[in-house]
Design a protein around this motif. Structure first.
Motif, PDB file in Angstrom:
ATOM      1  N   PHE A 160       5.793  -3.347  -6.768  1.00 16.27           N
ATOM      2  CA  PHE A 160       5.711  -3.046  -5.336  1.00 16.27           C
ATOM      3  C   PHE A 160       4.736  -3.993  -4.645  1.00 16.27           C
ATOM      4  O   PHE A 160       4.951  -4.386  -3.499  1.00 16.27           O
ATOM      5  CB  PHE A 160       5.295  -1.588  -5.111  1.00 16.27           C
ATOM      6  N   ILE A 195       6.569  -7.186  -3.939  1.00 15.66           N
ATOM      7  CA  ILE A 195       7.478  -7.069  -2.799  1.00 15.66           C
ATOM      8  C   ILE A 195       6.679  -7.013  -1.504  1.00 15.66           C
ATOM      9  O   ILE A 195       7.083  -7.533  -0.480  1.00 15.66           O
ATOM     10  CB  ILE A 195       8.340  -5.790  -2.921  1.00 15.66           C
ATOM     11  N   THR A 250       5.418  -3.926  -0.252  1.00 16.82           N
ATOM     12  CA  THR A 250       5.665  -2.688   0.480  1.00 16.82           C
ATOM     13  C   THR A 250       4.337  -2.152   1.013  1.00 16.82           C
ATOM     14  O   THR A 250       3.285  -2.432   0.441  1.00 16.82           O
ATOM     15  CB  THR A 250       6.289  -1.609  -0.430  1.00 16.82           C
ATOM     16  N   PRO A 251       4.369  -1.385   2.084  1.00 18.83           N
ATOM     17  CA  PRO A 251       3.129  -0.813   2.608  1.00 18.83           C
ATOM     18  C   PRO A 251       2.427   0.003   1.527  1.00 18.83           C
ATOM     19  O   PRO A 251       3.082   0.543   0.641  1.00 18.83           O
ATOM     20  CB  PRO A 251       3.595   0.108   3.735  1.00 18.83           C
ATOM     21  N   LEU A 252       1.125   0.080   1.627  1.00 18.99           N
ATOM     22  CA  LEU A 252       0.265   0.751   0.647  1.00 18.99           C
ATOM     23  C   LEU A 252       0.154  -0.020  -0.657  1.00 18.99           C
ATOM     24  O   LEU A 252      -0.362   0.491  -1.633  1.00 18.99           O
ATOM     25  CB  LEU A 252       0.728   2.178   0.340  1.00 18.99           C
ATOM     26  N   PHE A 311       1.124  -6.019   0.719  1.00 15.73           N
ATOM     27  CA  PHE A 311       1.341  -5.787   2.152  1.00 15.73           C
ATOM     28  C   PHE A 311       0.212  -6.386   2.986  1.00 15.73           C
ATOM     29  O   PHE A 311       0.447  -6.883   4.089  1.00 15.73           O
ATOM     30  CB  PHE A 311       1.459  -4.278   2.413  1.00 15.73           C
ATOM     31  N   VAL A 312      -1.004  -6.328   2.450  1.00 14.36           N
ATOM     32  CA  VAL A 312      -2.154  -6.863   3.180  1.00 14.36           C
ATOM     33  C   VAL A 312      -1.936  -8.344   3.471  1.00 14.36           C
ATOM     34  O   VAL A 312      -2.058  -8.802   4.609  1.00 14.36           O
ATOM     35  CB  VAL A 312      -3.445  -6.650   2.354  1.00 14.36           C
ATOM     36  N   LYS A 364       0.893  -9.984   3.406  1.00 11.53           N
ATOM     37  CA  LYS A 364       2.066 -10.207   4.225  1.00 11.53           C
ATOM     38  C   LYS A 364       1.734  -9.948   5.701  1.00 11.53           C
ATOM     39  O   LYS A 364       2.160 -10.670   6.585  1.00 11.53           O
ATOM     40  CB  LYS A 364       3.183  -9.284   3.753  1.00 11.53           C
ATOM     41  N   TRP A 365       0.955  -8.903   5.922  1.00 11.87           N
ATOM     42  CA  TRP A 365       0.594  -8.545   7.292  1.00 11.87           C
ATOM     43  C   TRP A 365      -0.214  -9.666   7.929  1.00 11.87           C
ATOM     44  O   TRP A 365       0.054 -10.080   9.054  1.00 11.87           O
ATOM     45  CB  TRP A 365      -0.178  -7.232   7.268  1.00 11.87           C
ATOM     46  N   PHE A 366      -1.203 -10.176   7.193  1.00  6.90           N
ATOM     47  CA  PHE A 366      -2.019 -11.280   7.727  1.00  6.90           C
ATOM     48  C   PHE A 366      -1.146 -12.502   8.007  1.00  6.90           C
ATOM     49  O   PHE A 366      -1.300 -13.175   9.030  1.00  6.90           O
ATOM     50  CB  PHE A 366      -3.117 -11.663   6.731  1.00  6.90           C
ATOM     51  N   GLY A 392      -4.648  -1.628  -1.767  1.00 13.84           N
ATOM     52  CA  GLY A 392      -3.455  -1.594  -0.932  1.00 13.84           C
ATOM     53  C   GLY A 392      -3.573  -0.529   0.138  1.00 13.84           C
ATOM     54  O   GLY A 392      -3.199  -0.731   1.285  1.00 13.84           O
ATOM     55  N   MET A 402      -6.087   1.119   6.690  1.00 13.00           N
ATOM     56  CA  MET A 402      -5.518   0.187   5.715  1.00 13.00           C
ATOM     57  C   MET A 402      -6.087  -1.204   5.913  1.00 13.00           C
ATOM     58  O   MET A 402      -6.407  -1.903   4.972  1.00 13.00           O
ATOM     59  CB  MET A 402      -4.001   0.121   5.870  1.00 13.00           C
ATOM     60  N   LEU A 403      -6.152  -1.612   7.132  1.00 14.78           N
ATOM     61  CA  LEU A 403      -6.662  -2.933   7.480  1.00 14.78           C
ATOM     62  C   LEU A 403      -7.417  -2.743   8.781  1.00 14.78           C
ATOM     63  O   LEU A 403      -7.237  -1.732   9.451  1.00 14.78           O
ATOM     64  CB  LEU A 403      -5.502  -3.902   7.710  1.00 14.78           C
ATOM     65  N   THR A 422       5.523   3.167   6.906  1.00 13.31           N
ATOM     66  CA  THR A 422       5.099   3.400   5.526  1.00 13.31           C
ATOM     67  C   THR A 422       5.840   4.587   4.916  1.00 13.31           C
ATOM     68  O   THR A 422       6.368   4.504   3.810  1.00 13.31           O
ATOM     69  CB  THR A 422       3.587   3.661   5.495  1.00 13.31           C
TER      70      THR A 422
END
Lengths: 493, 119, 488
Positions: A386, A389, A391-393, A397-398, A400-402, A471, C67-68, C139
């Protein structure tokens, strides 16, 4: 008393202990020594990070020779962050290593494995702490040379050719790097990174400096395994012993990414150099190529280690794309991905190592249905998957978000689209593993196996916990990498 | 034109480098590849030493009344690089021997064929 | 933490605790199933209490974790979310009772795993319903996909695995491929992701960007099953019937349309969409989906597939309600979330009961079955009436509001679609009822009675709810009115 000398102790202790292990010729002693040293280094790295956070960058003049004549060690937020990452992986991988190493490597060579492990570890730490461009080369070669040996210890004879090819490619990369450093020295008369950063703006228009940056970028990209320069990596990770795959996949390319960030941002001043030399566009292009091409190849692999190796190349693309965006978010994505990718790949290679330890194969067909027999390993694999990939959490994801933030802030929609596409491709190849692990009828080799031994599961579980924790709450790593990126890009927080 | 004589060393470096690089790529024999790699590295050593050299400079020994001397730092650096180069070469040769023992050959195409063979 | 905040937290935690207990009690089926029902009952009570607070004007808010920087998992309850949570939790209780009869009657394997994932899915559903910002919604939307995957592939056959891949590929592909970048873009544009009355985008973006983002959201929410991203829903029908009933008629699909309505009202904002005119196309896409899915349903012989296509068409009623951007239509959408849920779950329960008792899955095999299973087929008839939208059933109430909204906003197309869809629905549901009660049983038909008591009781209960909502629509109507008042 010790604290002022921490930067040098980080490097010297493992360096000195390696020959001691060699002389003692005992696998048990060597393992205990390696455990003690890696964990001490981890504690030291945490202390250094705390100190950098409190009091700003630390400089240490080697042997008392002040920079720019002597070699200077300089630890800023980025180095401290990378140091913590590398030592964390080093100390977890050594715990994991004992059982599989005892099985995969002939007994009379086991102590040599730990010697090489310590040397490689030394080199990685040295790269992170040094503030001298030539010194970085020396450490790069220390870690690479010992990595060649570690890979060649694989039980398959193909490990030998993989190591040999890595040696050729790695040496060419390192030589390119020193050519570039030499050119910079010709034009500026210094090798100290801070000094270089001060003097380079004045000579930025010279073609020699163009060439220097080009040579260094290509050289480090070779070590980093960016797409067209990646050929050494899949075989090396596939045929290396399990513990070596864990250690190298999580550290060696990450440290090369660190070196690239260091050179481009600290030495060349980051965005300032992109205007006269569009190195960012080149890196962006190859980074995106890595992300997509390597994922496409990974989708068709039947060997889990090879699949993960190609996935590494694709993930390296995230780092390269991030640093080539030239803004804080993009660079922060690269930095945080050094940590995130180290953690997720170490977790995945460890899980695969556990499977190999019990099943004796890493082919998807042979390990089908193992997760029912090894529920903890299976769950860890799922967590790492995960993360890959994004996925959130999950920690993926961190990053990917940045990255999305960085790309969209510049209005670069296509880059964001490629990032998303690469995540979808990751979904496909991760799901192939998950399906094989959980949803296929058990293969004959899987019947009657047990969960991996506790000493392998302990680091596996710690890494899984790290993957989950950072995450869900990515503020700590996120804030750190943003602060480090702000310091590098030059915007004050 | 100072181009040819003045930059003679650098031309030499480029030629050596290309020879080394070509050998690494074109030769199928592992030992020859290593020699090519070594030539490639030596070219860089020459490059470093050339840039430290100052015309009519002496050896960098501190004596009175002799202000012009060669920059010692590149030579020192190259000393380190030579050590790294020798280590690389030694390790590469050791690997070549192990490969020869395991595969019975040191030719790259034959090794590739043996690797493709699943046995 | 106030009382309603505690209820908010409890709604998320109770199913998780239940799942853990179910796993722990895995070796003792009676205890395990008892825990399952108890968990569902506790959740229903919690959500009902929460709904009462929300109607009284409370808007509890809870930040779980950051989360961020600037990006947190946060929950809040507002009328629309409360409606969805109420429907899901009450129907879970009914389904839990039904499932025991079904799973035992049908001798399903891996029941512990099944119940545990079921409970986790409900927790994810609560997370969707009670999310306070887009990233939390996203999410839990993803979590819902992931934890329903083992339920879809429960049988472990090749067919189930293939269907699982379609399910997974379409849902995750659309959400990661379209929804996530849209969320990131909104974050970059506005600097925040919290749901707010009137939307958060107004004043930050050009009309062209609004249009693009709206398209990305609508098709990124694959669970709303708008054509052409509807393929996963018929595929998911390989799952055991309780899954199809609760998850693929209520929780999962309603999470989709709920997300569509929520994003339309609280992210884009009615006014912004109306002034930029970027949602007009949605009426046509949803209208097409209604008619096309109904037409396909007409030709399905497999009962569950027919119900699945009916679901696709009914979901678009809700989407079309949102797309009209009219208060009455939005009330209709909110009501239809409830009305469709209780009617469709009745139909699925009936389909499952037929499978368990008579081992029949095809529409063409149902001749005369009403005589053997009068309760089941009676309930099926009531559910069918609601699907068509005839009184005295719940479907009439919501359709009435949708029609009123269409008339008030002058949407002739919508009126035409609704009328045509009513005829199509009648054409594919009423023949089943007719055949079941008025055709003779085929010769040599096997002897069988009703399904186990738990199953029949559950489906009678939901059909009673369907009728009850026609006569006593106060609660869902009050929630719908509160939602529309808040969304302005």
């Amino acid at each position: 008393m010790i604290t002022p000398h921490l930067p040098i102790l980080e490097v010297v202790l493992p360096l000195v202990s390696a020959p001691i292990c060699l002389i003692l010729r005992s696998a048990v002693v060597a393992w205990w020594m390696a455990v003690a040293l890696t964990w001490a280094a981890f504690a030291g790295a945490l202390m250094l990070l705390g100190e950098v956070l409190n009091a700003g960058p630390i400089t240490y003049a080697l042997g008392g020779w002040a920079a720019p004549w002597g070699i200077e060690y300089r630890i800023d937020l980025l180095s401290a962050f990378v140091l913590v990452t590398v030592t964390a992986i080093g100390s977890l991988a050594i715990l994991f290593a004992r059982a599989p190493v005892a099985r995969e490597i002939p007994a009379d060579r086991v102590y040599l494995f730990y010697v090489m492990y310590l040397l490689s570890f030394t080199g990685l730490l040295g790269i992170a702490v040094t503030g001298d461009a030539f010194n970085l080369f020396v450490f790069l070669e220390i870690t690479s040379l010992s990595a060649y040996v570690l890979i060649s210890l694989g039980s398959d004879r193909r490990a030998l050719t993989a190591a040999f090819r890595y040696l050729i490619m790695g040496t060419i990369g390192a030589t390119f790097y020193i050519i570039g450093v030499g050119m910079m020295y010709m034009m500026t008369g210094t090798l100290n990174m801070a000094d270089l950063a001060a003097r380079l703006p004045g000579v930025l228009h010279l073609r020699t400096i163009d060439m220097a940056l080009a040579f260094i970028t290509v050289g480090l990209s070779l070590k980093l395994a960016v797409f067209p320069l990646h050929f050494w990596l899949p075989n090396a990770y596939t045929h290396a012993p399990s513990a070596v795959s864990v250690f190298l996949a999580a550290t060696s390319t990450k440290i090369a990414a660190y070196a690239l960030i260091r050179i481009i941002y600290t030495v060349f001043g980051g965005p300032a150099v992109f205007a006269p030399m569009p190195i960012d566009e080149m890196l962006l292009g190859f980074g995106m190529l890595s992300m997509i091409a390597a994922s496409l190849v990974a989708m068709f692999q039947d060997n889990m280690k090879r699949l993960l190796a190609y996935s590494s190349i694709s993930q390296i693309g995230y780092m390269v794309v991030g640093l080539s965006l030239g803004n804080v978010e993009g660079l922060a994505a690269s930095i945080v991905h050094i940590f995130n990718h180290a953690m997720m790949k170490a977790l995945l290679f460890m899980a695969v190592g556990c499977v190999f330890y019990r099943v004796g194969s890493v082919r998807l067909a042979d390990i089908a249905g193992f997760a029912r027999r090894m529920p903890i390993t299976g769950a860890a694999l799922l967590v790492g998957g995960f993360s890959l990939i994004g996925t959130p959490l999950s920690i993926g994801f961190v990053t990917k978000w940045f990255l999305l933030e960085g790309a969209l802030e510049k209005g670069w929609w296509p880059v964001a689209a490629i990032v998303i596409l690469s995540g979808l491709l990751a979904l496909v190849y991760v799901w192939r593993i998950v399906e094989a692990a959980y949803f296929r009828a058990p293969a004959p080799a899987v019947e009657g196996i047990r969960e991996a031994p506790a000493i392998m599961l302990a680091p596996l579980l710690i890494l899984a916990a790290i993957n989950i924790f950072f995450g869900i709450d990515g503020t700590l790593t996120g804030d750190l990498s943003i602060a480090a990126a702000q310091a590098l890009v030059g915007t004050s927080p | 034109m100072m181009l040819l004589p003045g930059l003679f060393n650098y031309w030499l470096v480029v030629v050596l480098m290309m020879i080394g690089f070509y050998v690494v790529i074109a030769q199928g024999n592992l030992v020859k590849k290593l020699f090519g790699l070594n030539i490639f590295q030596v070219a860089v050593f020459v490059f470093y030493i050339s840039m430290g050299k100052i015309e009519d400079g002496t050896a960098p020994i501190l004596v009175d009344g002799e202000p012009v001397y060669t920059n010692p730092l590149p030579s020192v650096l190259i000393l380190t690089a030579i050590v790294v180069g020798i280590a690389t070469l030694a390790l590469g040769l050791a690997l070549a021997v192990r490969i020869r023992n395991a595969f019975g050959t040191m030719e790259e195409d034959e090794i590739d064929a043996a690797e493709a063979d699943p046995s | 933490m106030t009382g309603s905040e505690a209820l908010l937290a409890a709604a998320l935690v109770v199913p998780l605790v239940g799942a853990a207990l179910i796993v722990a009690a895995g070796r003792r089926p009676n205890l395990r199933d008892g825990i399952g029902i108890a968990t569902a009952a506790v959740l229903a009570v919690v959500v009902i209490a929460l709904v009462r607070d929300v109607l009284a004007g409370a808007r509890p808010r809870l930040v779980l974790v950051e989360m961020l920087p600037n990006l947190s998992l946060a929950f809040s309850a507002e009328p629309l979310g409360a409606t969805f949570a109420l429907v899901a939790s009450v129907l879970w209780l009914v389904t839990a009772i039904y499932a025991i009869g079904y799973m035992r009657g049908h001798h399903e394997h891996h029941q512990t795993r099944f119940y545990a994932f079921f409970a986790v899915s409900l927790s994810a559903t609560m997370g969707v319903a009670l999310s306070a910002n887009v990233i939390t919604l996203f999410t839990f939307y993803e979590a819902l996909t992931l934890c329903t995957y083992p339920l879809v592939t429960h049988h472990g056959t090749d067919e189930a695995k293939r269907a699982g891949r379609v399910y997974f590929g379409v849902l995750l592909g659309t959400s990661i491929g379209l929804q996530l970048p849209a969320i990131a873009a909104i974050y970059v544009l506005t600097g925040g992701l919290d749901f707010a009355p009137g939307g958060i985008l107004a004043g930050h973006v050009s009309p062209a960007a609004v249009a693009v983002l709206f398209v990305m959201f609508i098709f990124g929410i694959g669970k709303a099953a708008l054509m052409p991203v509807h393929r996963w829903l018929p595929a998911a029908m390989v799952a055991p019937t309780p899954v199809s009933a609760l998850l693929h008629a209520v929780a999962v699909v309603k999470a989709g349309v709920f997300a569509v309505v929520k994003v339309t009202v609280f992210v884009f904002g009615i006014d912004l969409l109306r002034s930029s005119g970027s949602s007009g196309w949605l009426i046509y896409v949803a209208g097409f989906t209604i008619l096309a899915a109904s037409t396909i349903a007409l030709f399905q012989d497999n009962l569950k597939r027919r119900l699945a296509y009916s679901t696709i068409s009914q979901l678009s009623y809700i989407v079309i309600g949102a797309a009209m951007l009219h208060p009455l239509a939005l009330q209709g959408a909110s009501l239809h979330i409830v009305a469709h849920a209780i009617a469709k779950i009745t139909l699925f329960f009936a389909a499952g009961a037929i499978l368990v008792a008579a081992d029949k899955t095809r529409v063409s095999e149902l001749d005369g079955i009403g005589r053997r299973m009068p309760w089941t087929m009676g309930a099926f008839a009531i559910g069918s009436l609601s699907m068509v939208g005839l009184p005295p059933t719940a479907g009439f109430v919501s359709k009435w509001f949708l029609l009123q909204g269409a008339v008030a906003s002058g949407q002739v197309v919508v009126i035409a679609v609704l009328v045509a869809a009513t005829l199509l629905n009648a054409a594919y549901f009423l023949p089943i009822v007719y055949a079941a009660f008025f055709r003779p049983l085929p010769d040599g038909a096997a002897q069988h009675g009703e399904a186990p008591l738990a199953s029949v009781g559950a489906l009678v209960l939901t059909s009673a709810l369907t009728v009850a909502m026609f006569f006593f629509p106060e609660l869902p109507l009050a929630l719908a009115r509160a939602f529309v008042a808040e969304g302005q």
